[in-house]
Scaffold this motif. Structure first.
Motif: not given
Length: 153
Positions: A125-126, A138-139, A133-135
Motif C-alpha cells: 500500500x505504501x 490504478x483507480x 502516478x500509480x494511484x
C-alpha cells in the motif's frame, strides 16, 4: 552477527562437525539445491527467540491499552516502518491496529503468517501511495468492454 551457512550435503556427511558448530553459534543456515533453505537452531536459542518475541508483543499490547502508550507506539511507527509517511492518519491507525492484533496472534497462537501478511500488504500500500502516478492509474475507470472471466491465481 551473520548466521553461518552450510550445505545440506555437508550436514548429512559431517553431522558431528555441524553439530559442534551449532553448539558454538546457536543457529545455522542450511542451503539445499532441491528445496527451500532451512535454519537449524538449538532448542535453547529458539526458546530465547520465542520468549523475546512474546515479551515484546506483550509490552506493545500493554502500551496500546492506555492512551499515552498508544500514542507512543503510533509515534514510534515511522522509525520502525519509515514507509508509513505515505499513509494517511486513518491508514496509519488501521495499520497499527492490524499490526498489534497480528503480533498478539503470533505470540499467543504461534501464528506468524498473519503478521507477515499485514506487514507485506501495508508495504505494498505504501509503495502504491509513494508513486503519485500509480494511484491515478490504478483507480481510473476501466473501458466498458468486458474482458471475460478473470482466471484464479
Amino acid at each position: 552477527m551473520a548466521t553461518p551457512t552450510v550445505s545440506f550435503s555437508e550436514l548429512s556427511k559431517n553431522s558431528r562437525h555441524v553439530a559442534e558448530t551449532l553448539d558454538r553459534v546457536q543457529r545455522l543456515h542450511i542451503t539445499r539445491r532441491d528445496g527451500e533453505d532451512l535454519f537449524l537452531t538449538t532448542a535453547r536459542h529458539d526458546q530465547r527467540r520465542a520468549e523475546t518475541a512474546e515479551i515484546t508483543a506483550r509490552l506493545i499490547t500493554a502500551l496500546m491499552s492506555s492512551d499515552e502508550g498508544s500514542r507512543a507506539v503510533r509515534r514510534a511507527l515511522p522509525a520502525v516502518f519509515p514507509r508509513t509517511r505515505h499513509l494517511s492518519t486513518a491508514e496509519t491507525e488501521e495499520f497499527a491496529t492490524e499490526l498489534i492484533s497480528a503480533t498478539s496472534d503470533a505470540t499467543e497462537l504461534d501464528v506468524h503468517a498473519n503478521l507477515h501478511r499485514v506487514i507485506v500488504e501495508w508495504r505494498a500500500t505504501s509503495r502504491v501511495l509513494a508513486d503519485p502516478e500509480l494511484p491515478r492509474r490504478l483507480t481510473r475507470p476501466l473501458p466498458d468492454a468486458d474482458h471475460g472471466e478473470v482466471p484464479a491465481p
